[in-house]
Design a protein around this motif. Structure first.
Motif, short mmCIF file in Angstrom:
data_model
loop_
_atom_site.label_atom_id
_atom_site.label_comp_id
_atom_site.label_asym_id
_atom_site.label_seq_id
_atom_site.Cartn_x
_atom_site.Cartn_y
_atom_site.Cartn_z
N ALA A 39 -7.54 42.80 10.05
CA ALA A 39 -8.97 42.52 9.87
C ALA A 39 -9.70 43.81 9.46
O ALA A 39 -10.51 43.80 8.53
N LEU A 40 -9.39 44.90 10.13
CA LEU A 40 -10.01 46.18 9.78
C LEU A 40 -9.57 46.64 8.40
O LEU A 40 -10.34 47.26 7.66
N CYS A 41 -8.32 46.34 8.04
CA CYS A 41 -7.83 46.67 6.69
C CYS A 41 -8.64 45.94 5.63
O CYS A 41 -9.01 46.52 4.60
N ILE A 42 -8.92 44.65 5.88
CA ILE A 42 -9.74 43.86 4.95
C ILE A 42 -11.13 44.47 4.83
O ILE A 42 -11.67 44.61 3.72
N ILE A 43 -11.71 44.87 5.96
CA ILE A 43 -13.04 45.47 5.96
C ILE A 43 -13.05 46.77 5.17
O ILE A 43 -13.94 47.02 4.35
N VAL A 44 -12.04 47.61 5.40
CA VAL A 44 -11.95 48.91 4.71
C VAL A 44 -11.82 48.71 3.20
O VAL A 44 -12.52 49.35 2.41
N ILE A 45 -10.92 47.81 2.79
CA ILE A 45 -10.72 47.57 1.36
C ILE A 45 -11.99 47.01 0.72
O ILE A 45 -12.37 47.40 -0.39
N PHE A 201 -11.92 27.45 4.98
CA PHE A 201 -11.00 28.44 4.43
C PHE A 201 -10.59 29.44 5.51
O PHE A 201 -11.13 29.45 6.61
N SER A 202 -9.64 30.29 5.18
CA SER A 202 -9.12 31.24 6.16
C SER A 202 -10.20 32.21 6.62
O SER A 202 -11.11 32.57 5.85
N ALA A 203 -10.10 32.64 7.88
CA ALA A 203 -11.06 33.58 8.44
C ALA A 203 -11.00 34.92 7.70
O ALA A 203 -12.01 35.61 7.59
N GLY A 204 -9.81 35.28 7.19
CA GLY A 204 -9.68 36.52 6.43
C GLY A 204 -10.56 36.53 5.20
O GLY A 204 -11.19 37.54 4.87
N LEU A 205 -10.62 35.39 4.51
CA LEU A 205 -11.42 35.29 3.29
C LEU A 205 -12.91 35.33 3.61
O LEU A 205 -13.68 36.05 2.97
N THR A 206 -13.35 34.56 4.61
CA THR A 206 -14.77 34.54 4.95
C THR A 206 -15.21 35.88 5.55
O THR A 206 -16.36 36.29 5.36
N LEU A 207 -14.29 36.57 6.25
CA LEU A 207 -14.60 37.91 6.75
C LEU A 207 -14.85 38.86 5.59
O LEU A 207 -15.84 39.62 5.59
N CYS A 208 -13.99 38.82 4.59
CA CYS A 208 -14.13 39.65 3.40
C CYS A 208 -15.47 39.39 2.72
O CYS A 208 -16.21 40.32 2.37
N TRP A 209 -15.81 38.12 2.53
CA TRP A 209 -17.03 37.75 1.82
C TRP A 209 -18.27 38.20 2.60
O TRP A 209 -19.26 38.67 2.04
N THR A 210 -18.20 38.05 3.94
CA THR A 210 -19.33 38.44 4.78
C THR A 210 -19.56 39.95 4.72
O THR A 210 -20.70 40.41 4.55
#
Length: 213
Positions: A39-45, A201-210
């Protein structure tokens, strides 16, 4: 069926697949090098991508604001030559050249970013690394972040938070001055459509978008 092609199995073939593979490599590298959760990796990227594209985003916003500032004069030209489209277009082009207005200035920077965003979407929907990865209340980033059910309806907080950030973003982002009133209303409330589309959709995708918003 797929001829043992991992790219085909993962959905990484095609134009956007090239960007998806780079982003998957980046996410895995950050995870293994710094020990961060996915999750933190997604946020960093996401933050890195926003920083890299900031000059384009800034240029797009400035261009739209510039067009909005000259909208009254452009409206006068359209009204004056409303019965002669050829003269209207000619005078409009002369006006834009005179005041250094680029009609594509607001759209082109966004178009350049699309392959990366679609690549991110492709990667996040397919990455097996996200299975079982937790973040706050989300127990599995590869699935929706359902925290409860009300009358059988899943309650997914991340898409709702994403929708709120999109509504706020829509209210502070300049709308193209060439858009009519109906188009402006559609653009203003389009985030509500995205909540419906991305709700499960996956939480990873909505986390990225948010985070991106």
């Amino acid at each position: 069926t797929y001829g043992n092609s991992i790219d085909s199995v993962m959905g990484f073939d095609g134009f956007f697949g090239f960007f998806a593979k780079i982003l998957l490599w980046a996410m895995s590298s950050i995870h293994s090098s710094f020990g961060l959760g996915y999750a933190l990796c997604i946020i960093v990227i996401t933050i890195i991508i926003k920083i890299l594209f900031w000059p384009l985003t800034r240029a797009s916003t400035i261009s739209m604001k510039r067009m909005a500032a000259y909208q009254p004069q452009m409206a006068e030209i359209r009204e004056k030559y409303k019965d002669d489209k050829e003269k209207q277009n000619k005078r409009m082009m002369e006006f834009m050249r005179e005041y250094k207005i680029n009609p594509m200035g607001g759209c082109l920077p966004i178009l350049i970013q699309i392959p990366v965003f679609f690549g991110f979407f492709t990667m996040l929907r397919s990455a097996v690394e996200l299975r079982g990865a937790e973040f706050l209340w989300a127990c599995d980033l590869s699935q929706s972040d359902t925290v409860a059910h009300i009358a059988g309806f899943p309650i997914n907080p991340l898409p709702m938070i994403m929708g709120v950030t999109m509504l706020l973003q829509a209210r502070i982002t300049p709308v193209s001055p060439t858009a009519d009133a109906n188009t402006q209303k559609i653009m203003m409330y389009m985030p509500l459509m995205f909540i419906v589309i991305l709700y499960n959709f996956s939480a990873g995708l909505t986390l990225c978008w948010t985070v991106q918003n």
